[in-house]
Design a protein around this motif. Structure first.
Motif, PDB file in Angstrom:
ATOM      1  N   ALA A 420      51.221  78.022   8.051  1.00  0.00           N
ATOM      2  CA  ALA A 420      51.751  79.139   7.254  1.00  0.00           C
ATOM      3  C   ALA A 420      52.105  80.321   8.150  1.00  0.00           C
ATOM      4  CB  ALA A 420      50.717  79.565   6.203  1.00  0.00           C
ATOM      5  N   THR A 426      54.671  80.480   2.652  1.00  0.00           N
ATOM      6  CA  THR A 426      53.548  79.980   1.869  1.00  0.00           C
ATOM      7  C   THR A 426      53.486  78.463   1.947  1.00  0.00           C
ATOM      8  OG1 THR A 426      53.697  81.841   0.349  1.00  0.00           O
ATOM      9  CG2 THR A 426      52.562  79.880  -0.448  1.00  0.00           C
ATOM     10  N   VAL A 427      52.280  77.943   2.121  1.00  0.00           N
ATOM     11  CA  VAL A 427      52.060  76.495   2.194  1.00  0.00           C
ATOM     12  C   VAL A 427      51.079  76.111   1.090  1.00  0.00           C
ATOM     13  CG1 VAL A 427      51.101  74.631   3.587  1.00  0.00           C
ATOM     14  CG2 VAL A 427      52.529  76.378   4.671  1.00  0.00           C
ATOM     15  N   ARG A 466      46.353  77.551  -1.690  1.00  0.00           N
ATOM     16  CA  ARG A 466      47.593  78.164  -1.177  1.00  0.00           C
ATOM     17  C   ARG A 466      47.257  78.933   0.101  1.00  0.00           C
ATOM     18  NH1 ARG A 466      51.755  80.909  -5.137  1.00  0.00           N
ATOM     19  NH2 ARG A 466      52.405  78.721  -5.124  1.00  0.00           N
ATOM     20  N   GLU A 468      48.626  81.586   2.773  1.00  0.00           N
ATOM     21  CA  GLU A 468      49.619  82.647   2.960  1.00  0.00           C
ATOM     22  C   GLU A 468      49.624  83.085   4.420  1.00  0.00           C
ATOM     23  OE1 GLU A 468      51.607  83.694   0.704  1.00  0.00           O
ATOM     24  OE2 GLU A 468      50.679  83.488  -1.279  1.00  0.00           O
ATOM     25  N   PRO A 469      50.794  83.404   4.980  1.00  0.00           N
ATOM     26  CA  PRO A 469      50.835  83.848   6.373  1.00  0.00           C
ATOM     27  C   PRO A 469      50.178  85.211   6.560  1.00  0.00           C
ATOM     28  CG  PRO A 469      53.005  84.056   5.342  1.00  0.00           C
ATOM     29  CD  PRO A 469      52.140  83.325   4.367  1.00  0.00           C
TER      30      PRO A 469
END
Length: 492
Positions: A420, A426-427, A466, A468-469
């Motif tokens: 990410a 988002t991954v 989820r 998030e970076p």
């Protein structure tokens, strides 16, 4: 009442059988690894008997070990390692040579000669693919030309060709089904993705007898029934798709712009482009994502040859770790900017570089470098390679709107957080990460009437976590710049 769908997931290093309940949850699973053969540098083969026996045994084990009544299995879905090429006798089923694996690079010189002769545009226009040893046609041509007596037998109509799905269908049905689906056909370099048919001009170019080829069906279709003596009941096979396309279905990426990335032996990022095949200007592949009711849906794909296989090499080759799970705690202890870059070009580089002659290397070693830095660099290499694909898609004007990930490596939280961060995106990890097998089950269930529609399937997808970076753009760009330098150094 039937209550299970059996998914056969025949992969590069192992075969698995997974029983899915009709709600899409996993009831039971069985897995068996098999031997990889490396007869020469960059040659990779499988014993066809190992492929078949591992599938047969896992199917029987998942039933017997879990006290499942075979009568409760309503249908079967098959998903498979793609491009891997087999040829066998039409009557006896006896293979004429080992399966040549998708990673195999023995036809690199021939592919180079085709590129030099100016065939690249014609082939890309018809197939959506590049000329590369990766795909089936040049492997099939090699078997025809290099194995004594094979071409003569093929031209007499005595031999048939298939990718792994076709080989399994043949054996499961006692030779009655010589079939494939549109996703697997689209990976052969012989299939016209616009007309959805085998292409005579390509068959002529590669000198392949048309009589060898299987019939191409939809991905959710009637592929025949198992011989009763296989599992004790003639169960219908209602779904077939190549592993990456099956994962696309399992991730329910049914709308244009949706993307999934699978981290198994290799890594494959696939973006749904809808009912129109998009020609990449940055060396990505155009492929059939799935074909249902005669209607193909297309995808843009970036293929990385070595992902999880990097960790396998760190474990088995260098013996730096005892188990793949040992990699995550080592990475947690290591700064992301440790300065080491591992380029796992063990069988060349895939997209977007397509360099069959590149070889692996480790850069940035110092006296301070230890096991944890090298292992972490191996994990990061998977993420950097995904970044390569993301940038190529963006340059084609197709940035993924969401990235859903699956495959064995995604159990590693450190990898997904770094992914990410390096993507700046988002991954999402789903509740069921066995999405390749799930996709095969979904396709079979659609044909069987267990699931009503693609919308019905989409409503079942659930996000487990989820990522998030959190990394700054400056740091992300700096780390990736080091990777780009390392990639440049290994290219031929």
């Amino acid at each position: 009442m039937n209550q299970y769908i059996l998914a056969i997931d025949q992969g590069t290093t192992s075969s698995r059988a997974i029983l899915f309940n009709y709600d899409g949850s996993i009831h039971a699973t069985s897995q068996q690894e098999f031997t990889q053969h490396f007869p020469k540098d960059a040659w990779i083969e499988h014993e066809p008997g190992d492929i078949w026996s591992s599938v047969l045994q896992t199917c029987r084990h998942v039933i017997q070990d879990n006290n499942v009544d075979v009568a409760d299995i309503g249908s079967i879905g098959i998903t498979n390692q793609r491009e891997t090429t087999l040829v066998w006798d039409r009557k006896t089923g006896e293979p004429v040579y080992n399966a040549i694996v998708w990673q195999d690079r023995r036809t690199a010189a021939y592919c180079e000669s085709l590129n030099e002769a100016g065939y690249a545009d014609m082939i890309a226009d018809k197939t959506g693919l590049l000329i590369d040893p990766y795909f089936s046609a040049t492997k099939l041509r090699w078997i025809l030309n290099e194995v004594p007596g094979v071409r003569e037998r093929a031209e007499k109509g005595e031999l048939v060709f298939g990718t792994v799905d076709t080989f399994l269908l043949w054996n499961l049905t006692g030779g009655r089904s010589h079939l494939t689906d549109a996703t697997n056909a689209s990976r052969t370099l012989l299939f016209n993705i616009h007309s959805q048919s085998w292409d005579e001009e390509l068959l002529s170019l590669f000198d392949i007898p048309a009589s060898m080829l299987p019939e191409v069906l939809d991905s959710s279709d009637d592929f025949g029934s198992l011989d009763a003596d296989i599992l004790g009941k003639p169960i219908p096979v209602y779904g077939v798709a190549g592993d990456q396309q099956a994962a696309m279905v399992g991730q329910t990426c049914f709308k244009p712009g949706m993307a999934k990335s699978t981290y198994g032996t290799g890594c494959f990022l696939m973006l749904n482009t809808g009912d129109k095949p998009l020609r990449s200007e940055h060396r990505l592949l155009t492929t059939v994502a799935y074909r249902i009711n005669g209607k193909p849906t297309y995808a843009l794909e970036g293929s990385i040859f070595i992902a999880g296989a990097t960790i396998q090499w760190l474990r088995d080759g260098l013996q730096l770790i005892e188990n793949a799970k040992d990699a995550e705690p080592l990475a947690v202890q290591t700064d992301v900017d440790h300065g080491v870059y591992l380029v796992p070009a063990f069988t060349g580089l895939g997209a977007p570089h397509w360099d069959p002659n590149a070889r692996g290397a480790i850069f940035g070693l110092t006296r301070d470098t230890g096991i944890k830095e090298i292992v972490t660099a191996g994990l990061q290499a998977v993420c950097y390679q995904t970044k390569d694909l993301q940038k190529a898609m963006e340059e084609d004007g197709e940035r993924p709107i969401a990235l859903r990930v699956d495959g064995g490596m995604v159990a590693n939280n450190w990898v997904l957080q770094f992914l990410a961060d390096v993507l700046g995106a988002t991954v999402d990890r789903p509740e069921i990460i066995e999405t390749t097998a799930l996709g095969a089950a979904y396709l079979a269930g659609l044909k069987a009437g267990v699931f009503s529609s693609l919308d019905d399937l989409a409503s079942r997808w659930r996000c487990e976590h989820r990522f998030e970076p959190v990394m700054t753009k400056e740091k992300r760009d700096g780390l990736y710049a080091g990777w780009v330098k390392a990639i440049d150094k290994v290219q031929s």
